[in-house]
Scaffold this active site. Structure first.
Site, short mmCIF file in Angstrom:
data_model
loop_
_atom_site.label_atom_id
_atom_site.label_comp_id
_atom_site.label_asym_id
_atom_site.label_seq_id
_atom_site.Cartn_x
_atom_site.Cartn_y
_atom_site.Cartn_z
N ASP A 265 2.23 -6.99 2.31
CA ASP A 265 1.07 -6.18 2.71
C ASP A 265 1.53 -4.92 3.46
O ASP A 265 0.94 -4.52 4.47
CB ASP A 265 0.08 -7.00 3.56
CG ASP A 265 -1.30 -6.34 3.63
OD1 ASP A 265 -1.51 -5.32 2.95
OD2 ASP A 265 -2.16 -6.85 4.37
N PHE B 140 -5.58 -0.94 11.37
CA PHE B 140 -4.91 -2.20 11.04
C PHE B 140 -3.73 -1.94 10.10
O PHE B 140 -3.79 -1.07 9.25
CB PHE B 140 -5.88 -3.13 10.31
CG PHE B 140 -7.04 -3.61 11.14
CD1 PHE B 140 -6.86 -4.64 12.05
CD2 PHE B 140 -8.30 -3.06 10.99
CE1 PHE B 140 -7.94 -5.11 12.81
CE2 PHE B 140 -9.38 -3.51 11.74
CZ PHE B 140 -9.20 -4.54 12.66
N GLY B 141 -2.66 -2.73 10.25
CA GLY B 141 -1.62 -2.70 9.23
C GLY B 141 -0.24 -2.37 9.76
O GLY B 141 -0.09 -1.59 10.71
N ASP C 280 -8.86 -4.57 -2.20
CA ASP C 280 -8.19 -4.83 -0.92
C ASP C 280 -8.25 -3.64 0.03
O ASP C 280 -8.20 -2.48 -0.39
CB ASP C 280 -6.73 -5.22 -1.12
CG ASP C 280 -6.06 -5.58 0.20
OD1 ASP C 280 -6.59 -6.44 0.91
OD2 ASP C 280 -5.02 -4.97 0.53
N ASN D 36 -6.36 1.13 -2.90
CA ASN D 36 -7.17 1.85 -1.90
C ASN D 36 -6.55 3.19 -1.50
O ASN D 36 -6.26 3.45 -0.34
CB ASN D 36 -7.43 0.98 -0.66
CG ASN D 36 -6.16 0.58 0.06
OD1 ASN D 36 -5.08 0.54 -0.54
ND2 ASN D 36 -6.24 0.30 1.34
N HIS E 78 0.86 -1.18 0.00
CA HIS E 78 0.00 0.00 0.00
C HIS E 78 0.89 1.23 0.00
O HIS E 78 1.65 1.46 0.94
CB HIS E 78 -0.91 0.01 1.23
CG HIS E 78 -1.87 -1.15 1.24
ND1 HIS E 78 -3.11 -1.09 0.65
CD2 HIS E 78 -1.75 -2.41 1.73
CE1 HIS E 78 -3.73 -2.26 0.79
NE2 HIS E 78 -2.92 -3.08 1.44
N LEU E 79 0.83 1.99 -1.08
CA LEU E 79 1.45 3.31 -1.11
C LEU E 79 0.29 4.24 -0.81
O LEU E 79 -0.85 3.92 -1.11
CB LEU E 79 2.07 3.59 -2.48
CG LEU E 79 3.05 2.50 -2.96
CD1 LEU E 79 3.61 2.88 -4.34
CD2 LEU E 79 4.20 2.30 -1.98
N ARG E 80 0.55 5.33 -0.18
CA ARG E 80 -0.60 6.17 0.20
C ARG E 80 -0.82 7.33 -0.77
O ARG E 80 -1.60 8.24 -0.48
CB ARG E 80 -0.41 6.69 1.63
CG ARG E 80 -0.27 5.59 2.67
CD ARG E 80 -1.43 4.61 2.66
NE ARG E 80 -1.40 3.73 3.84
CZ ARG E 80 -2.15 2.65 3.97
NH1 ARG E 80 -2.98 2.27 3.01
NH2 ARG E 80 -2.07 1.93 5.07
N HIS F 265 -3.17 -12.39 1.46
CA HIS F 265 -2.79 -12.67 2.86
C HIS F 265 -3.59 -13.78 3.56
O HIS F 265 -4.33 -13.51 4.51
CB HIS F 265 -2.82 -11.39 3.69
CG HIS F 265 -4.00 -10.47 3.44
ND1 HIS F 265 -5.30 -10.91 3.47
CD2 HIS F 265 -4.05 -9.15 3.15
CE1 HIS F 265 -6.11 -9.89 3.21
NE2 HIS F 265 -5.37 -8.82 3.01
ZN LIG Z 1 -6.26 -6.93 2.84
ZN LIG Z 2 -3.45 -5.07 1.91
#
Ligand SMILES: [Zn+2]
Ligand SMILES: [Zn+2]
Length: 432
Positions: free
Chosen positions: A312, A330-331, A159, A102, A70-72, A239
């Site tokens: 992830d 989360f993350g 995702d 996302n 995930h890059l923002r 995942h």
């Molecule tokens: Zn996910």
């Molecule tokens: Zn993800």
């Protein structure tokens, strides 16, 4: 961090070339000329006038790829940008990454993909974007898949969220199939996980934290496998975290269902015991599971049920994570620790051979995404990761290239690190 340089004429002396299929090792010098492997083998070049790099003690393999990050950017450039993400990828040994859609706005239109690819222009790290399954990631209407494939989408995923509506998932598998692309699902039945902060079980009961049961993942895995079987579409489960999911996927593969899946280093190494102490850097979705789940995930990698290890990588600002456990997002980040964690915890403990582990981080993702496999041979475009398997280092969060610091592995002593990368006519030598 030092910048990549043009690979006009670079000689890597004394590396060991590892064949990921056979596991065979052979001593190799590699001469790279204008980004192409010009010579390979035992080379004797008496008066070399290019850049000479002593690569003895290193292992060289086709460039590693992380197919789930995930890059923002666009939207939260304070947390990660394409540029900082590419730097983190290099520091982690990757020559390619797949950003998830996302973002804000989400990658559901050509313009967003064009923007991302434009931001990655000139980088050593290649960016293969994953586009949204549905418009606005709302799970209602399928995005314009043809247009997105034209703009470089290698897969489709909402995702961050599951594709909740089964009819939408069915259409997604049908349309993506026409373009030969997989649909990547985040498998989570939200009616069972609402308000949950960690795996539901003994530890969550003890800690008094609301749980997310394994069955919430397995219900959607089972649904998606049924839909993949029905449509003939290609499903990739993101995942995977439970023993039950691994078993469902194993059986479906044996039946010929077009399904692949990935696992993260943290799900392969940590259990929900890590949550004791309430460090919000142990909060991720899916949550850390039990020791039996970890064993099943490792077995799934060994027998080929799981093809890919992906990080992830999910950056969150310190102030967002610095709240009480139940309220934290989360993350965790993962690009810079993934390789070394796999080398120490899986290869070092003889769970996987070095070739098996690196296959899941190089050939595996390329196979899932239908990309051409990289070749390390004379005349091939050089796309290489050199690894120093013995380099010891401590995860110091003040020295990470990612803009964020949310890792549960801070302070861990790891073994194995990127030594150099070559890709897109550039080379980069890790200097520390
Ligand atoms: Zn996910
Ligand atoms: Zn993800």
């Amino acid at each position: 961090m030092n910048q990549p340089k043009p690979a006009h004429k670079v000689l890597f002396k004394g590396a060991t070339l590892l064949d990921l299929e056979s596991g065979k090792e052979s001593p190799a010098d590699l001469l790279i000329v204008d980004g192409v492997i010009a010579e390979l083998g035992k080379l004797d070049i008496p008066s070399f006038d290019g850049e000479l790099i002593d690569a003895s003690g290193t292992v060289v393999v086709p460039g590693l790829m992380d197919m789930h990050v995930h890059l923002r950017e666009p939207g939260r450039e304070d947390e990660e940008t394409v540029e900082s993400g590419c730097r983190a990828a290099m520091a982690g040994g990757f020559t390619a990454i797949c950003p998830m859609p996302n973002t804000e706005p989400p990658a559901d239109k050509r313009e967003v993909l064009d923007f991302l690819r434009d931001r990655a222009r000139g980088q050593l790290v290649e960016l293969f974007p994953i586009a949204a399954v549905s418009k606005g990631r709302k799970g209602e209407e399928i995005a314009e898949m043809g247009e997105l494939v034209d703009a470089g989408a290698v897969a489709f995923s909402d995702d961050g969220d599951p594709v909740h509506n089964a009819a939408v998932m069915r259409r997604a598998l049908e349309y993506a199939k026409m373009f030969g692309r997989p649909v990547i699902d985040h498998c989570e039945e939200r009616s069972l996980t609402a308000g949950g902060a960690m795996n539901e079980g003994f530890v969550s009961t003890n800690l008094g934290l609301p749980g997310m049961p394994a069955v919430a993942e397995e219900i959607i895995v089972a649904r998606d496998l049924a839909l993949a079987k029905y449509t003939g579409g290609r499903l990739h489960v993101a995942h995977v975290s439970t023993a039950g999911s691994v078993e469902l996927i194993r059986r479906a593969r044996a039946e010929g269902v077009q399904v692949t899946c990935e696992v993260t280093p943290h799900h392969l190494i940590l259990t929900d015991q890590a949550v004791v102490g309430f460090d919000t850097n142990t909060k991720m979705n899916p949550p850390l599971r039990t020791a039996a789940d970890v064993e099943a995930l490792r077995a799934g990698l060994r027998d080929g049920t799981i093809q890919v290890i992906a990080s992830d990588h999910a950056p969150h600002a310190v102030e967002e994570k610095d709240v009480e456990y139940a309220a934290a997002p989360f993350g965790i980040i993962g690009l810079e620790t993934s390789l070394a964690l796999v080398l120490r915890e899986l290869v070092g403990r003889q769970v996987l051979t070095l070739a098996q582990a690196l296959r899941a981080m190089s050939a595996g993702p390329r196979q899932v995404l239908g990309l051409e496999q990289l070749k390390v041979e004379k005349g091939a475009r050089a796309n290489l990761t050199f690894i120093d398997p013995h380099a010891e280092w401590v995860v110091d969060t003040s020295r990470l290239e990612s803009k964020c610091r949310n890792t549960p592995f801070a302070g861990w002593k790891l073994r194995g690190r990127v030594f150099a990368l070559v890709n897109r006519g550039l080379y980069w030598r890790a200097v520390r």
